[in-house]
Design an enzyme around this catalytic site. Structure first.
Site, PDB file in Angstrom:
ATOM      1  N   GLU A   1      39.962 130.962   1.719  1.00 59.56           N
ATOM      2  CA  GLU A   1      39.033 130.506   2.771  1.00 59.56           C
ATOM      3  C   GLU A   1      39.341 129.102   3.279  1.00 59.56           C
ATOM      4  O   GLU A   1      38.583 128.559   4.071  1.00 59.56           O
ATOM      5  CB  GLU A   1      37.591 130.612   2.258  1.00 59.56           C
TER       6      GLU A   1
ATOM      7  N   LYS B   1      42.314 127.629  -1.305  1.00 59.12           N
ATOM      8  CA  LYS B   1      41.118 127.585  -2.145  1.00 59.12           C
ATOM      9  C   LYS B   1      41.308 128.490  -3.370  1.00 59.12           C
ATOM     10  O   LYS B   1      40.770 128.263  -4.431  1.00 59.12           O
ATOM     11  CB  LYS B   1      39.942 128.098  -1.301  1.00 59.12           C
TER      12      LYS B   1
HETATM   13  C1  BGC Z   1      35.196 132.847  -2.250  1.00 59.22           C
HETATM   14  C2  BGC Z   1      35.158 134.288  -1.813  1.00 59.22           C
HETATM   15  C3  BGC Z   1      34.071 135.013  -2.581  1.00 59.22           C
HETATM   16  C4  BGC Z   1      32.749 134.309  -2.429  1.00 59.22           C
HETATM   17  C5  BGC Z   1      31.647 134.929  -3.264  1.00 59.22           C
HETATM   18  C6  BGC Z   1      33.823 132.238  -2.088  1.00 59.22           C
HETATM   19  O1  BGC Z   1      33.829 130.941  -2.590  1.00 59.22           O
HETATM   20  O2  BGC Z   1      36.121 132.110  -1.489  1.00 59.22           O
HETATM   21  O3  BGC Z   1      36.408 134.890  -2.055  1.00 59.22           O
HETATM   22  O4  BGC Z   1      33.972 136.316  -2.122  1.00 59.22           O
HETATM   23  O5  BGC Z   1      32.897 132.979  -2.863  1.00 59.22           O
HETATM   24  O6  BGC Z   1      31.940 134.853  -4.618  1.00 59.22           O
END
Ligand code: BGC
Length: 770
Positions: free
Chosen positions: A489, A597
């Site tokens: 992300e 990330k």
């Molecule tokens: C992560 C996602 C994940 C979400 C819920 C985010 O911080 O980047 O991959 O689906 O958290 O756990």
């Protein structure tokens, strides 16, 4: 029965004993509902930093999303899990002073969770404003055998006085505010007002309908058994149970309450209406006692451990940590086919109770191999939201197929920030991947025909419409997928994210695989879904021509088309307090850099081990490790598994220890908002896919263990092709035992191992690290 220390989570063993964190650690759940381990008097209310409450999986409220600028197709509503009144709440009245009006001092003396049975025991020392002291002990469990039941027993003892104490048990009808003081999107963003109190004469019952959703919950509690001293009274127009006690030091008083939840709309539609339900529940509670209800639930827990436990010898802290993760996974997972696993389980309001790809990519393998019925229920939930997913695809301008929402409860997209939300279209392929894994491992052909195939075809159709054929450098006529966000992300809206393309390719391949299988076995199913030869060819062609970006100079798989052009973010020189970066940088700053990330391209290497040889994996690993912050809790487990595949035991071990102990040590600093359920699934992946090297390939189930020198013994069970197999790994040997089912051949590396009956088969190992 002797208490096994490695099933115990004792308060003294926790590194962070702050109230909000321990509320999460000791939260109890059963997939349907969960209760945070609050201070039951919420006594130091001025300083009380906890966030007490009850969460019902899938019970949420809708509120309109307010956008500064709203574009076409943006999701309209927030879906927020409702934070319901805390069922542990109790009022003590001493010398005319009530603990809910004038805070009593409440100190936590001790807490212990017995994960083997699910029993939580907590002792508090209470001091009144007039310095009268008492101990209050709570024994509680969330019933695993009756999903609508939570049971709590209070034990009260005076320490330094004799005299009258009144105990009042009522609904804690206080709106819990969900703090969101900083810009942390991982926390719940709003809180929701609860509905009305419904008061039949003979029980404290509360009816809660969330504002715009069609859902209602009927909550009630009742004293277990019958004690003539227990009276129903109304205090300030609130119905409650009251008991007057005459305490003397040393004298123990005990009261147990059952707390029951029914779905009000379901109750209205079946013959028994709410009043009937209340009456029946009350009768049941009269006949019940704590011990009986507990035994039923504990037996259920023991069955869970029989199939799902992992035993590690050589590190008691780790053993406890692993069990803690498995315990919470089980507590978190919806089992009713209409709910999924919230990212924080049912332990807190973080991520608003939403379901993400976390379930399919991190948690489902554990359930598929050890509790396939739960895996099936979770996938059936995804099937149940196909209509919403179809609608979502239309909003994205895609005329064929479905697009699953990135985050949701009710099936509609709930992500207001599309670059890190809706753009993560890989969720479609993730769900298809998990569906395929479930079918491969369980051979549940019914599921394939009735649910799985439609999910796989509908998601495959999306890719055909969403991607297109284009030129990619010298490569002509490649299938490309543009404007997407991969798992990482910190990189958004890119063309040809490797992970997304590889997963879409897999989605298309498995659609072809099952279409061909059903052509032979159940051609009507194909006709029903309108799948014809032409479409199968189109799936196959797009999969064959899928573009997978590769950097020829660096000889690594490229995260996406734009990554080589972005400067590298200097992670090493970034002050420690700036992590996670998402709390310190505008997203656009991060998007301009090469900084991850979480595992992204490596996620593909993890899922498709035969895509690359070891030198390729080593290059990918070295490259991506340097640019990854692990700001997401979903990252480390994948790095651990891959470190084993490149024979780097030290890294495998270190990453693994971080995943295994993440919530127990509050490693991410936000366990207060709820557990990290995906990471808990990651613990299982690291152990079974990583250290045990398990893989369900075309040949069958294969093991290639890499055993760390820190351990003496690792053992676990898996269900595969209607068998159950126990695997025990030691430094010098691995033992396979067929526990259930017909003879089967599995593999230790290349070597075929015949499991004919329950006699253990011992393989002496060579080439393992010792
Ligand atoms: C992560 C996602 C994940 C979400 C819920 C985010 O911080 O980047 O991959 O689906 O958290 O756990």
């Amino acid at each position: 029965m002797a208490i096994d220390d490695q099933y115990q989570i004792h308060l003294q063993k926790l590194t962070n004993k702050e109230q909000p964190v321990t509320e999460t650690i000791y939260a109890l759940g059963n997939g349907h509902m969960g209760v945070r381990a609050s201070n039951p008097l919420q006594g130091n209310s001025d300083h009380y930093e906890g966030n007490p409450g009850l969460f019902v999986n899938g019970f949420y409220d809708l509120s309109p999303i307010t956008y500064g600028e709203r574009y076409f197709g943006y999701p309209r509503n927030n879906q927020t899990i409702a934070q319901l009144p805390d069922p542990r709440f109790l009022i003590l009245e001493i010398d005319g002073v009530r603990s809910d009006q004038t805070p009593f001092r409440v100190e936590t003396i001790d807490k212990n969770l017995d994960m083997e049975t699910g029993l939580l025991v907590e002792t508090f020392r209470i001091t009144t404003p007039k310095q009268k002291m008492l101990t209050l002990t709570l024994q509680s469990f969330m019933s695993q055998s009756d999903y609508h039941l939570y049971v709590v027993r209070y034990e009260i003892r005076a320490l330094n006085f004799s005299g009258k104490v009144t105990l009042l048990k009522q609904h804690n009808y206080v709106n819990q505010s969900i703090p969101n003081s900083n810009e942390d999107v991982r926390r719940a963003q709003r809180h929701n007002p609860l509905g009305q109190v419904y008061m039949p004469a003979d029980s404290p019952t509360m009816l809660i309908e969330t504002q715009k959703s069609q859902l209602g919950i009927l909550m009630m509690f009742h004293y277990l058994g019958s004690d003539p001293r227990m009276k129903m009274v109304s205090r300030n127009n609130i119905p409650c149970y009251e008991v007057q006690l005459d305490l003397t030091p040393g004298k123990l008083e005990q009261f147990a309450f059952g707390y029951s939840l029914g779905n009000i709309h379901a109750l209205m539609t079946v013959e028994m209406g709410p009043d009937f339900y209340i009456k029946k529940t009350l009768e049941r509670f009269h006949e019940q006692n704590f011990a009986k209800l507990f035994e039923a639930s504990a037996n259920h827990m023991r069955h869970f451990w029989q199939d799902s436990d992992i035993v590690i010898d050589g590190d008691p802290t780790l053993q406890r940590g692993i069990r803690f993760n498995l315990f919470h996974l089980y507590q978190a997972a919806g089992r009713d086919s209409v709910t999924d696993v919230p990212a924080k389980g049912v332990t807190g309001p973080g991520y608003e109770g939403h379901y993400f790809w976390d379930t399919e990519m991190y948690m489902l393998p554990f359930f598929i191999y050890t509790q396939p019925e739960i895996a099936k229920a979770l996938l059936t939930y995804r099937f149940s939201i196909l209509d919403e997913a179809r609608q979502h695809a239309r909003e994205m301008g895609i005329e064929n197929g479905v697009l699953y929402p990135w985050r949701t409860i009710n099936g509609e997209e709930a992500s207001a920030y599309y670059p890190a939300g809706t753009a993560q279209v890989h969720i479609n392929a993730d769900i298809a991947y998990a569906t395929d894994l479930y079918i491969q491992v369980t051979q549940d052909m019914d599921f394939l025909e009735n649910y799985g195939f439609e999910m796989i075809v509908s998601t495959a159709r999306f890719w055909l419409a969403f991607g297109n054929y284009g030129e990619q450098g010298k490569q002509k006529n490649k299938f490309v997928i543009n404007a997407v966000t991969g798992p990482d992300e910190y990189t958004a809206l890119v063309d040809n994210n490797y992970y997304t393309n590889r997963m879409a390719q897999n989605n298309l391949f498995i659609a072809v695989k099952y279409a061909k299988q059903l052509q032979k076995e159940n051609p009507t199913k194909l006709a029903d879904l309108g799948v014809n030869e032409e479409e199968i060819v189109a799936f196959q062609t797009a999969a064959n021509k899928m573009y997978l970006p590769y950097d020829d100079d660096l000889q690594i798989k490229m995260q996406d088309d734009s990554s080589p052009n972005r400067p590298v973010f200097d992670i090493a020189n970034e002050p420690r307090e700036n992590f996670p970066l998402l709390l310190h940088y505008h997203p656009l700053v991060l998007y301009r850099y090469r900084v991850n990330k979480q595992a992204d391209t490596l996620m593909s290497d993890f899922l498709f081990p035969f895509d690359q040889d070891e030198p390729q994996l080593q290059r990918d690993y070295d490259y991506y490790e340097k640019i990854t912050t692990h700001d997401s809790s979903l990252s480390r487990a994948i790095f651990s598994v891959l470190a084993n595949r490149i024979h780097n035991p030290e890294k495998a071990y270190n990453y693994f220890m971080d995943t295994a102990l993440m919530d127990l040590t509050d490693l991410q600093g936000n366990s207060a908002d709820g557990i990290h359920a995906a990471n808990m699934g990651g613990t299982w992946l690291s152990l079974i896919y990583g250290f045990a090297g398990m893989h369900a390939g075309i040949n069958g189930l294969t093991f290639d263990p890499q055993f760390p020198s820190e351990w003496l013994f690792l053992s676990f069970k898996v269900k595969y092709h209607k068998r159950q197999i126990k695997v025990a790994i030691q430094r010098q040997e691995v033992t396979f035992t067929l526990l259930v089912g017909k003879p089967i051949n599995i593999f230790y590396r290349e070597q075929e191992v015949e499991l004919v009956n329950s006699t253990p088969v011992i393989i002496h190992l060579t080439g393992l690290q010792v």
